[in-house]
Design a protein around this motif. Structure first.
Motif, PDB file in Angstrom:
ATOM      1  N   LEU A  52      35.699 -47.333  18.559  1.00 11.51           N
ATOM      2  CA  LEU A  52      36.287 -47.244  17.215  1.00 11.51           C
ATOM      3  C   LEU A  52      37.767 -47.609  17.261  1.00 11.51           C
ATOM      4  CD1 LEU A  52      34.664 -43.938  15.899  1.00 11.51           C
ATOM      5  CD2 LEU A  52      34.251 -46.253  15.028  1.00 11.51           C
ATOM      6  N   ARG A  53      38.489 -47.069  18.243  1.00 13.70           N
ATOM      7  CA  ARG A  53      39.920 -47.347  18.396  1.00 13.70           C
ATOM      8  C   ARG A  53      40.158 -48.823  18.698  1.00 13.70           C
ATOM      9  NH1 ARG A  53      42.384 -48.251  22.735  1.00 13.70           N
ATOM     10  NH2 ARG A  53      40.902 -47.205  24.101  1.00 13.70           N
ATOM     11  N   VAL A  56      39.766 -51.167  15.704  1.00 14.12           N
ATOM     12  CA  VAL A  56      40.919 -51.100  14.805  1.00 14.12           C
ATOM     13  C   VAL A  56      42.094 -51.864  15.424  1.00 14.12           C
ATOM     14  CG1 VAL A  56      42.664 -49.561  13.797  1.00 14.12           C
ATOM     15  CG2 VAL A  56      40.233 -48.979  13.630  1.00 14.12           C
ATOM     16  N   ASP A  61      39.722 -53.650  12.071  1.00 12.63           N
ATOM     17  CA  ASP A  61      38.540 -53.259  11.298  1.00 12.63           C
ATOM     18  C   ASP A  61      38.003 -51.894  11.676  1.00 12.63           C
ATOM     19  OD1 ASP A  61      37.796 -55.532   9.511  1.00 12.63           O
ATOM     20  OD2 ASP A  61      37.828 -56.629  11.401  1.00 12.63           O
ATOM     21  N   LYS A  62      37.472 -51.213  10.656  1.00  9.61           N
ATOM     22  CA  LYS A  62      36.762 -49.953  10.855  1.00  9.61           C
ATOM     23  C   LYS A  62      35.286 -50.297  11.010  1.00  9.61           C
ATOM     24  CE  LYS A  62      40.075 -47.158   8.533  1.00  9.61           C
ATOM     25  NZ  LYS A  62      40.478 -46.233   7.589  1.00  9.61           N
ATOM     26  N   GLN A  64      31.082 -48.560  12.045  1.00  9.44           N
ATOM     27  CA  GLN A  64      30.152 -47.493  12.383  1.00  9.44           C
ATOM     28  C   GLN A  64      29.562 -47.888  13.726  1.00  9.44           C
ATOM     29  OE1 GLN A  64      27.496 -47.621   8.917  1.00  9.44           O
ATOM     30  NE2 GLN A  64      27.655 -45.395   8.894  1.00  9.44           N
ATOM     31  N   GLN A  92      32.777 -51.984   8.718  1.00 12.57           N
ATOM     32  CA  GLN A  92      32.951 -51.444   7.366  1.00 12.57           C
ATOM     33  C   GLN A  92      34.012 -52.233   6.613  1.00 12.57           C
ATOM     34  OE1 GLN A  92      33.649 -47.417   8.843  1.00 12.57           O
ATOM     35  NE2 GLN A  92      31.736 -46.787   7.884  1.00 12.57           N
ATOM     36  N   THR A  93      34.838 -52.953   7.373  1.00 12.80           N
ATOM     37  CA  THR A  93      35.824 -53.872   6.799  1.00 12.80           C
ATOM     38  C   THR A  93      35.668 -55.171   7.576  1.00 12.80           C
ATOM     39  OG1 THR A  93      37.507 -53.098   8.357  1.00 12.80           O
ATOM     40  CG2 THR A  93      37.477 -52.040   6.190  1.00 12.80           C
TER      41      THR A  93
END
Length: 132
Positions: A52-53, A56, A61-62, A64, A92-93
């Motif tokens: 996740l980190r 970004v 981008d974020k 799942q 998600q983005t």
């Protein structure tokens, strides 16, 4: 003994089953090779939190994070041994900022196998190609 690098990478697919690959900047270790987005797992970080980190930091981008694609791949490169876990991920983005990579592309797993991909990536391409 070569150092062990623990890393994590995202297998991001579009609706047609194409996968997102990034081309490593030439100045970086493994420069010019294609790879799945991701990076190193930091101390006290779970693989999913690291991913996740990294998404970004490297894509802006974020996402799942889903299930693991296959057991962790261990590969000895000249610069060190990498133990890398691959997880399915859904963006998600969709900023796809180039930070660690010089460009991105969406390709089929079959086409990706013909590209200059990092060796640790190849087992994942086999799994994805067999799923199609």
């Amino acid at each position: 003994m070569a150092k062990m690098i623990k890393a994590v990478a995202a297998v991001i697919q579009d609706e047609q089953g194409n996968i997102l690959l990034g081309k490593r900047q030439l100045k970086r270790v493994g420069g010019g090779f294609w790879e799945f987005p991701g990076g190193k797992i930091e101390k006290n970080e779970t693989p999913k939190n690291a991913l996740l980190r990294e998404l970004v930091e490297e894509l802006g981008d974020k996402a799942q994070i889903g299930k693991e694609v296959l057991p962790a791949v261990v590969y000895a490169y000249p610069w060190g041994t990498v133990e890398i876990s691959f997880y399915f991920a859904k963006l998600q983005t969709q900023n796809l900022t180039t930070v660690a990579d010089s460009e991105f592309c969406w390709v089929t797993p079959k086409k990706a196998k013909k590209m200059n991909v990092l060796a640790a990536t190849r087992p994942v391409l086999e799994v994805l190609e067999n799923e199609q």
